[in-house]
Design a protein around this motif. Sequence first.
Motif, PDB file in Angstrom:
ATOM      1  N   CYS A 130      -7.050 -15.212 -39.754  1.00 25.89           N
ATOM      2  CA  CYS A 130      -6.607 -14.698 -41.058  1.00 25.89           C
ATOM      3  C   CYS A 130      -7.364 -15.388 -42.190  1.00 25.89           C
ATOM      4  O   CYS A 130      -7.544 -16.608 -42.156  1.00 25.89           O
ATOM      5  CB  CYS A 130      -5.115 -14.948 -41.262  1.00 25.89           C
ATOM      6  N   THR A 131      -7.769 -14.617 -43.194  1.00 21.04           N
ATOM      7  CA  THR A 131      -8.411 -15.165 -44.382  1.00 21.04           C
ATOM      8  C   THR A 131      -7.606 -14.751 -45.604  1.00 21.04           C
ATOM      9  O   THR A 131      -7.529 -13.563 -45.932  1.00 21.04           O
ATOM     10  CB  THR A 131      -9.864 -14.655 -44.529  1.00 21.04           C
ATOM     11  N   LEU A 132      -6.995 -15.741 -46.253  1.00 23.19           N
ATOM     12  CA  LEU A 132      -6.268 -15.514 -47.508  1.00 23.19           C
ATOM     13  C   LEU A 132      -7.251 -15.672 -48.660  1.00 23.19           C
ATOM     14  O   LEU A 132      -8.075 -16.600 -48.648  1.00 23.19           O
ATOM     15  CB  LEU A 132      -5.139 -16.535 -47.657  1.00 23.19           C
ATOM     16  N   ILE A 133      -7.156 -14.793 -49.651  1.00 19.57           N
ATOM     17  CA  ILE A 133      -8.080 -14.840 -50.787  1.00 19.57           C
ATOM     18  C   ILE A 133      -7.263 -14.853 -52.067  1.00 19.57           C
ATOM     19  O   ILE A 133      -6.562 -13.881 -52.378  1.00 19.57           O
ATOM     20  CB  ILE A 133      -9.043 -13.632 -50.791  1.00 19.57           C
ATOM     21  N   ALA A 134      -7.337 -15.975 -52.798  1.00 24.18           N
ATOM     22  CA  ALA A 134      -6.610 -16.125 -54.060  1.00 24.18           C
ATOM     23  C   ALA A 134      -7.365 -17.124 -54.937  1.00 24.18           C
ATOM     24  O   ALA A 134      -7.872 -18.126 -54.429  1.00 24.18           O
ATOM     25  CB  ALA A 134      -5.191 -16.620 -53.820  1.00 24.18           C
ATOM     26  N   GLN A 135      -7.435 -16.829 -56.203  1.00 27.00           N
ATOM     27  CA  GLN A 135      -8.034 -17.793 -57.119  1.00 27.00           C
ATOM     28  C   GLN A 135      -7.064 -18.951 -57.345  1.00 27.00           C
ATOM     29  O   GLN A 135      -7.425 -20.107 -57.276  1.00 27.00           O
ATOM     30  CB  GLN A 135      -8.393 -17.115 -58.451  1.00 27.00           C
ATOM     31  N   LYS A 136      -5.820 -18.592 -57.627  1.00 29.22           N
ATOM     32  CA  LYS A 136      -4.743 -19.572 -57.778  1.00 29.22           C
ATOM     33  C   LYS A 136      -3.487 -18.959 -57.203  1.00 29.22           C
ATOM     34  O   LYS A 136      -3.293 -17.759 -57.306  1.00 29.22           O
ATOM     35  CB  LYS A 136      -4.523 -19.920 -59.252  1.00 29.22           C
ATOM     36  N   PRO A 137      -2.627 -19.716 -56.596  1.00 27.66           N
ATOM     37  CA  PRO A 137      -2.713 -21.168 -56.422  1.00 27.66           C
ATOM     38  C   PRO A 137      -3.707 -21.524 -55.324  1.00 27.66           C
ATOM     39  O   PRO A 137      -4.081 -20.671 -54.517  1.00 27.66           O
ATOM     40  CB  PRO A 137      -1.292 -21.531 -55.996  1.00 27.66           C
ATOM     41  N   LYS A 138      -4.104 -22.771 -55.291  1.00 30.46           N
ATOM     42  CA  LYS A 138      -4.955 -23.257 -54.210  1.00 30.46           C
ATOM     43  C   LYS A 138      -4.120 -23.240 -52.935  1.00 30.46           C
ATOM     44  O   LYS A 138      -3.036 -23.813 -52.879  1.00 30.46           O
ATOM     45  CB  LYS A 138      -5.462 -24.668 -54.492  1.00 30.46           C
ATOM     46  N   LEU A 139      -4.592 -22.528 -51.925  1.00 31.68           N
ATOM     47  CA  LEU A 139      -3.815 -22.356 -50.704  1.00 31.68           C
ATOM     48  C   LEU A 139      -4.158 -23.349 -49.597  1.00 31.68           C
ATOM     49  O   LEU A 139      -3.392 -23.496 -48.650  1.00 31.68           O
ATOM     50  CB  LEU A 139      -3.959 -20.925 -50.190  1.00 31.68           C
ATOM     51  N   SER A 140      -5.278 -24.055 -49.730  1.00 31.67           N
ATOM     52  CA  SER A 140      -5.675 -25.008 -48.690  1.00 31.67           C
ATOM     53  C   SER A 140      -4.584 -26.027 -48.356  1.00 31.67           C
ATOM     54  O   SER A 140      -4.361 -26.305 -47.182  1.00 31.67           O
ATOM     55  CB  SER A 140      -6.969 -25.725 -49.082  1.00 31.67           C
ATOM     56  N   PRO A 141      -3.866 -26.577 -49.348  1.00 31.74           N
ATOM     57  CA  PRO A 141      -2.812 -27.542 -49.002  1.00 31.74           C
ATOM     58  C   PRO A 141      -1.659 -26.929 -48.195  1.00 31.74           C
ATOM     59  O   PRO A 141      -0.876 -27.658 -47.590  1.00 31.74           O
ATOM     60  CB  PRO A 141      -2.305 -28.021 -50.372  1.00 31.74           C
ATOM     61  N   HIS A 142      -1.548 -25.610 -48.175  1.00 28.07           N
ATOM     62  CA  HIS A 142      -0.437 -24.930 -47.500  1.00 28.07           C
ATOM     63  C   HIS A 142      -0.828 -24.311 -46.156  1.00 28.07           C
ATOM     64  O   HIS A 142       0.036 -23.792 -45.443  1.00 28.07           O
ATOM     65  CB  HIS A 142       0.129 -23.839 -48.413  1.00 28.07           C
ATOM     66  N   LYS A 143      -2.114 -24.366 -45.816  1.00 31.01           N
ATOM     67  CA  LYS A 143      -2.599 -23.666 -44.613  1.00 31.01           C
ATOM     68  C   LYS A 143      -1.885 -24.094 -43.339  1.00 31.01           C
ATOM     69  O   LYS A 143      -1.503 -23.238 -42.541  1.00 31.01           O
ATOM     70  CB  LYS A 143      -4.113 -23.858 -44.444  1.00 31.01           C
ATOM     71  N   GLU A 144      -1.720 -25.385 -43.135  1.00 32.69           N
ATOM     72  CA  GLU A 144      -1.112 -25.852 -41.885  1.00 32.69           C
ATOM     73  C   GLU A 144       0.354 -25.456 -41.779  1.00 32.69           C
ATOM     74  O   GLU A 144       0.829 -25.099 -40.711  1.00 32.69           O
ATOM     75  CB  GLU A 144      -1.290 -27.361 -41.723  1.00 32.69           C
ATOM     76  N   ASP A 145       1.072 -25.499 -42.901  1.00 34.88           N
ATOM     77  CA  ASP A 145       2.474 -25.082 -42.909  1.00 34.88           C
ATOM     78  C   ASP A 145       2.592 -23.584 -42.605  1.00 34.88           C
ATOM     79  O   ASP A 145       3.440 -23.157 -41.821  1.00 34.88           O
ATOM     80  CB  ASP A 145       3.095 -25.413 -44.275  1.00 34.88           C
ATOM     81  N   ILE A 146       1.703 -22.794 -43.203  1.00 29.29           N
ATOM     82  CA  ILE A 146       1.678 -21.340 -42.969  1.00 29.29           C
ATOM     83  C   ILE A 146       1.328 -21.071 -41.498  1.00 29.29           C
ATOM     84  O   ILE A 146       1.973 -20.261 -40.829  1.00 29.29           O
ATOM     85  CB  ILE A 146       0.676 -20.649 -43.914  1.00 29.29           C
ATOM     86  N   ARG A 147       0.318 -21.765 -41.004  1.00 31.08           N
ATOM     87  CA  ARG A 147      -0.111 -21.580 -39.612  1.00 31.08           C
ATOM     88  C   ARG A 147       1.003 -21.939 -38.637  1.00 31.08           C
ATOM     89  O   ARG A 147       1.273 -21.210 -37.680  1.00 31.08           O
ATOM     90  CB  ARG A 147      -1.355 -22.406 -39.330  1.00 31.08           C
ATOM     91  N   SER A 148       1.658 -23.057 -38.893  1.00 29.38           N
ATOM     92  CA  SER A 148       2.753 -23.498 -38.028  1.00 29.38           C
ATOM     93  C   SER A 148       3.868 -22.450 -37.976  1.00 29.38           C
ATOM     94  O   SER A 148       4.388 -22.134 -36.905  1.00 29.38           O
ATOM     95  CB  SER A 148       3.294 -24.834 -38.533  1.00 29.38           C
ATOM     96  N   ASN A 149       4.211 -21.890 -39.135  1.00 27.42           N
ATOM     97  CA  ASN A 149       5.257 -20.872 -39.189  1.00 27.42           C
ATOM     98  C   ASN A 149       4.830 -19.591 -38.467  1.00 27.42           C
ATOM     99  O   ASN A 149       5.620 -18.978 -37.755  1.00 27.42           O
ATOM    100  CB  ASN A 149       5.636 -20.571 -40.642  1.00 27.42           C
TER     101      ASN A 149
END
Length: 191
Positions: A130-149
């Motif tokens: 999956c590739t999320l595309i957003a200018q803001k908010p920065k999603l990198s800090p949330h990737k692992e939490d999203i992946r885990s869920n």
Amino acid sequence: MFSCARTFKQAKPGCSRVPSVQARAAQAEAPTLPFRVGHGFDLHRLAEGYPLIIGGKNIPHTKGCEAHSDGDVLLHCVTDAILGALSLPDIGQIFPDNDPKWKGASSDIFVKEACKLMRDRGYTIGNIDCTLIAQKPKLSPHKEDIRSNLCEMLSMHPDCVNIKAKTHEKVDSIGEERSIACHTVILLVRE
């Protein structure tokens, strides 16, 4: 070797009509393939007054996805990728946004139904990207939490689920922080 290609009777000489998809499907039994690949894409407008939910997780931000359901761009995309791999109608046809029963619905309902359809046809998910595309908010800090869920939701090993986050270099509605998008590629494996 397995193939989706089918040979159909040639049209009569001088006839330029090509058989419709339905007519061709009626002529041949659907192939049972060892693998099926699906692609999903989703884009939602960002607006104030909505929560930003991605992969079933609430992401802190001043805007969220304007949508009929909870607007989870990732789960909508995953659902469409599964449905696409199965050659089924897209999420908007199966869960129409003009049906009041989907108003405010949690998008995990859509993923669960797509997975049920997948299992009914004898497939399981091999891996997902999956590739999320957003200018803001920065999603990198949330990737692992999203992946885990997402791993928990799909009962998958983390090594088989990839979540990437990109900006849109300040180009178009995504880059101008008016929308968010996602692409998903999925491999289904015959059980």
